[in-house]
Motif scaffolding. Sequence first.
Motif, mmCIF file in Angstrom:
data_model
loop_
_atom_site.group_PDB
_atom_site.id
_atom_site.type_symbol
_atom_site.label_atom_id
_atom_site.label_comp_id
_atom_site.label_asym_id
_atom_site.label_seq_id
_atom_site.Cartn_x
_atom_site.Cartn_y
_atom_site.Cartn_z
ATOM 1 N N THR A 1 0.808 -1.091 -0.040
ATOM 2 C CA THR A 1 -0.002 -0.006 -0.031
ATOM 3 C C THR A 1 0.996 1.254 0.017
ATOM 4 O O THR A 1 0.591 2.013 -0.810
ATOM 5 N N GLU A 2 1.764 1.297 0.896
ATOM 6 C CA GLU A 2 2.790 2.242 1.249
ATOM 7 C C GLU A 2 3.569 2.807 -0.480
ATOM 8 O O GLU A 2 3.639 3.670 -0.874
ATOM 9 N N ALA A 3 3.892 1.604 -1.004
ATOM 10 C CA ALA A 3 4.444 1.532 -2.224
ATOM 11 C C ALA A 3 3.726 2.181 -3.242
ATOM 12 O O ALA A 3 4.242 3.116 -4.064
ATOM 13 N N SER A 4 2.498 1.815 -3.336
ATOM 14 C CA SER A 4 1.490 2.263 -4.243
ATOM 15 C C SER A 4 1.236 3.791 -4.158
ATOM 16 O O SER A 4 0.793 4.375 -5.187
ATOM 17 N N LEU A 5 1.428 4.375 -3.114
ATOM 18 C CA LEU A 5 1.302 5.893 -2.797
ATOM 19 C C LEU A 5 2.439 6.613 -3.255
ATOM 20 O O LEU A 5 2.390 7.858 -3.221
ATOM 21 N N GLY A 6 3.391 5.808 -3.610
ATOM 22 C CA GLY A 6 4.702 6.765 -4.236
ATOM 23 C C GLY A 6 5.574 7.069 -2.793
ATOM 24 O O GLY A 6 5.227 7.123 -1.764
ATOM 25 N N GLY A 7 6.815 7.531 -3.367
ATOM 26 C CA GLY A 7 7.739 7.712 -2.266
ATOM 27 C C GLY A 7 8.482 6.549 -1.561
ATOM 28 O O GLY A 7 8.090 5.347 -1.672
ATOM 29 N N ALA B 1 -8.660 -2.942 6.094
ATOM 30 C CA ALA B 1 -8.428 -1.777 7.184
ATOM 31 C C ALA B 1 -7.087 -1.305 7.399
ATOM 32 O O ALA B 1 -6.227 -0.364 7.429
ATOM 33 N N VAL B 2 -5.991 -2.438 7.140
ATOM 34 C CA VAL B 2 -4.693 -2.298 7.417
ATOM 35 C C VAL B 2 -4.425 -1.463 6.029
ATOM 36 O O VAL B 2 -3.339 -0.451 6.217
ATOM 37 N N ALA B 3 -4.881 -1.652 5.024
ATOM 38 C CA ALA B 3 -4.394 -0.826 3.609
ATOM 39 C C ALA B 3 -4.973 0.642 3.876
ATOM 40 O O ALA B 3 -4.339 1.551 3.675
ATOM 41 N N GLY B 4 -6.272 0.572 4.374
ATOM 42 C CA GLY B 4 -6.974 2.105 4.548
ATOM 43 C C GLY B 4 -6.165 2.588 5.698
ATOM 44 O O GLY B 4 -6.028 4.156 5.452
ATOM 45 N N ALA B 5 -5.576 2.073 6.718
ATOM 46 C CA ALA B 5 -4.675 2.951 7.713
ATOM 47 C C ALA B 5 -3.496 3.577 6.943
ATOM 48 O O ALA B 5 -3.391 4.729 7.410
ATOM 49 N N ALA B 6 -2.966 2.919 6.204
ATOM 50 C CA ALA B 6 -1.673 3.413 5.569
ATOM 51 C C ALA B 6 -2.343 4.722 4.686
ATOM 52 O O ALA B 6 -1.335 5.672 4.644
ATOM 53 N N ILE B 7 -3.212 4.318 4.017
ATOM 54 C CA ILE B 7 -3.801 5.525 3.015
ATOM 55 C C ILE B 7 -4.086 6.699 3.819
ATOM 56 O O ILE B 7 -3.623 7.904 3.541
ATOM 57 N N LEU B 8 -4.672 6.682 4.798
ATOM 58 C CA LEU B 8 -5.156 7.526 5.819
ATOM 59 C C LEU B 8 -3.924 8.242 6.533
ATOM 60 O O LEU B 8 -3.787 9.503 6.504
ATOM 61 N N ALA B 9 -2.930 7.391 7.080
ATOM 62 C CA ALA B 9 -1.869 8.144 7.569
ATOM 63 C C ALA B 9 -1.137 9.062 6.481
ATOM 64 O O ALA B 9 -0.874 10.188 6.841
ATOM 65 N N ARG B 10 -1.058 8.660 5.146
ATOM 66 C CA ARG B 10 -0.264 9.236 4.429
ATOM 67 C C ARG B 10 -1.123 10.596 3.924
ATOM 68 O O ARG B 10 -0.825 11.820 3.741
ATOM 69 N N ASN B 11 -2.497 10.419 3.803
ATOM 70 C CA ASN B 11 -3.063 11.568 3.318
ATOM 71 C C ASN B 11 -3.785 12.724 4.239
ATOM 72 O O ASN B 11 -3.823 13.874 4.096
ATOM 73 N N GLU B 12 -3.771 12.105 5.406
ATOM 74 C CA GLU B 12 -4.578 13.151 6.527
ATOM 75 C C GLU B 12 -3.202 13.596 7.610
ATOM 76 O O GLU B 12 -3.502 14.885 7.993
ATOM 77 N N LEU B 13 -2.217 12.799 7.773
ATOM 78 C CA LEU B 13 -1.176 13.139 8.792
ATOM 79 C C LEU B 13 -0.108 13.795 8.230
ATOM 80 O O LEU B 13 0.910 13.934 9.031
ATOM 81 N N ASP B 14 0.145 13.946 6.873
ATOM 82 C CA ASP B 14 1.206 14.843 6.440
ATOM 83 C C ASP B 14 2.381 14.008 6.734
ATOM 84 O O ASP B 14 3.662 14.673 7.346
ATOM 85 N N LEU B 15 2.520 12.705 6.346
ATOM 86 C CA LEU B 15 3.651 12.162 6.853
ATOM 87 C C LEU B 15 4.286 11.775 5.202
ATOM 88 O O LEU B 15 3.644 11.666 4.208
ATOM 89 N N ALA B 16 5.566 11.526 5.274
ATOM 90 C CA ALA B 16 6.449 11.396 4.022
ATOM 91 C C ALA B 16 6.455 9.964 3.877
ATOM 92 O O ALA B 16 6.293 9.259 4.710
#
Length: 242
Positions: A111-117, A227-242
Amino acid sequence: MTDLLRGAGYLRQGLTFLRGRPRLLLLGMVPGLIVFLVLGAAFVALLLNVADLVAWATPFSDDWADSVRAVVRGLLAIALLVGVLVLFSALFVALTLTVGDPFYERIWRETEASLGGPVPDHAIGFWQAARDGLRLVLVGLGFSALVLLCGLVPIIGPTVGIVLGVVFSGRLLARELLGRPLGARGLDDAAQLAATSSRRTTVLGFGIATQLCFLVPLGGILVMPAAVAGAAILARNELDLA
């Protein structure tokens, strides 16, 4: 309400992500299925014996009028079942995340890899996951007791208990699911709380949506990897995490 719905949408995004990766979805369902069978058997046993258990716990009501005794014991039985569901929900998450850590790490990384970075690689480890799971169970036990007490209040008690149970367990669930994407970035418990403080309602919406799915028979098995995948997406989109 908008923030709650936006948080719930991250569960849908996680499911959408895994729908295009059926092998990964099936892999993530294995730990949940194992834990569900164990906890499900325990809950069925409780359900079959809840009347006898409540009667044993309320000997003082044996001499009451039949109607009054039936109402009191019925409310107590409902409160007990709701409280146990809250506790079992915490147990399900804790055990599933601990037992299935290698499975969910793969889902999280893809999931993290699909979001880039770059994918953060700060090691969490089995014992850290086990410690977090134990904390979840202990807090869940306290919430279960609170729900049980609420259920003793006539008429509105069971409803209040159910609502509190869903909200409290949803909050716990979101905190635990976000632990991996946050912990992998080296954030300790205090830093994780600080990171989510500005998005509490969104995080709560994500947790409540996930928790409600857990209340559907077999829902937790399908929803946990999403939910595991959703949490990774939420963390990246909402919490300004690199």
